[in-house]
Write a protein that holds these residues in place. Sequence first.
Motif, PDB file in Angstrom:
ATOM      1  N   THR A 215     -12.615  -9.063   9.622  1.00 17.88           N
ATOM      2  CA  THR A 215     -12.799  -8.348   8.365  1.00 17.88           C
ATOM      3  C   THR A 215     -11.709  -8.820   7.418  1.00 17.88           C
ATOM      4  N   TYR A 216     -12.109  -9.352   6.273  1.00 17.47           N
ATOM      5  CA  TYR A 216     -11.172  -9.934   5.303  1.00 17.47           C
ATOM      6  C   TYR A 216     -10.634  -8.809   4.425  1.00 17.47           C
ATOM      7  N   LEU A 217      -9.395  -8.434   4.671  1.00 18.51           N
ATOM      8  CA  LEU A 217      -8.827  -7.251   4.022  1.00 18.51           C
ATOM      9  C   LEU A 217      -8.731  -7.340   2.497  1.00 18.51           C
TER      10      LEU A 217
ATOM     11  N   VAL B 250     -11.962  -6.222   1.305  1.00 15.25           N
ATOM     12  CA  VAL B 250     -12.114  -4.778   1.501  1.00 15.25           C
ATOM     13  C   VAL B 250     -11.450  -4.024   0.351  1.00 15.25           C
ATOM     14  N   ALA B 251     -10.226  -4.424   0.023  1.00 15.57           N
ATOM     15  CA  ALA B 251      -9.489  -3.750  -1.061  1.00 15.57           C
ATOM     16  C   ALA B 251     -10.236  -3.887  -2.390  1.00 15.57           C
TER      17      ALA B 251
ATOM     18  N   LEU C 100      -4.296  -2.279  -0.223  1.00 15.96           N
ATOM     19  CA  LEU C 100      -3.988  -2.952   1.044  1.00 15.96           C
ATOM     20  C   LEU C 100      -2.840  -2.255   1.766  1.00 15.96           C
TER      21      LEU C 100
ATOM     22  N   MET D 267      -4.094   0.953   3.237  1.00 13.34           N
ATOM     23  CA  MET D 267      -4.930   0.684   4.413  1.00 13.34           C
ATOM     24  C   MET D 267      -4.051   0.386   5.632  1.00 13.34           C
ATOM     25  N   GLU D 268      -2.949  -0.298   5.398  1.00 13.90           N
ATOM     26  CA  GLU D 268      -2.040  -0.623   6.499  1.00 13.90           C
ATOM     27  C   GLU D 268      -1.394   0.653   7.056  1.00 13.90           C
TER      28      GLU D 268
ATOM     29  N   LEU E 210      -9.723   1.966   6.481  1.00 11.45           N
ATOM     30  CA  LEU E 210     -10.508   0.789   6.898  1.00 11.45           C
ATOM     31  C   LEU E 210     -11.672   1.229   7.787  1.00 11.45           C
TER      32      LEU E 210
ATOM     33  N   LYS F  99     -15.650   0.515   7.118  1.00 13.40           N
ATOM     34  CA  LYS F  99     -16.527  -0.119   8.113  1.00 13.40           C
ATOM     35  C   LYS F  99     -17.715   0.778   8.447  1.00 13.40           C
TER      36      LYS F  99
ATOM     37  N   ASN G 139     -19.482  -6.079   8.726  1.00 14.70           N
ATOM     38  CA  ASN G 139     -18.024  -6.058   8.657  1.00 14.70           C
ATOM     39  C   ASN G 139     -17.440  -7.380   9.138  1.00 14.70           C
TER      40      ASN G 139
END
Length: 201
Positions: A2-4, A7-8, A39, A42-43, A49, A53, A63
């Motif tokens: 999944t390319y974060l 996603v962001a 990001l 999310m971390e 995340l 998904k 995803n």
Amino acid sequence: MTYLPRVALEIKTVGLYDLVLQDVQKIAGKNRLSEEEILQIMEEHPQILDDYKQINVEYNLSNIHLRDIAIEALPEACRVDAEKVNAELKQLRAIEKYTLDFEQSSTLVIIFSIEFFVLFSVQYFIVLLDLKAWQWWIYSLFGLSIAVAWWYAKKEQRKYADNSALYAEKYEAILKMIADLEERGCIRKSDLIIEACEEHV
């Protein structure tokens, strides 16, 4: 896989993820967020995340932000492993829907919908068609349908659990295979990343 950064960007700009964005905004304590801030959140909050998904699986979006490896351009020594990665990715995409919690799946909704239909049919036959003499047979049929629905739900729940475990296992194996191909100089993972979803456009 999944390319974060994607996603962001999608959380920030795509309306499908508005509820996730609202959660991010609540955590940040402000309404306007950069992709870097998303990001970072999310971390610190992995649930964000997971929610992203979950939405993707519910809407049949993948995803897995990797495209298949282009076999034609590869040296002969890399092709067999690359073909295996492509085959595993194909199977992973096919079972991805089973990563959804069974309790939130459409399968369970369908089972309950059928049971409600059966219940109303039973009431219709007994009350409106004046079949009170047959009511125990009709209720028995309804009870049997509940038993069949319960059995089917348990069977589907096992299928979800088995395929979810298989997905997790294959996911890790594919990451290792891709890392090995990259280490051997066959591919660059960055070339495989799908940076934007065409379904949202």
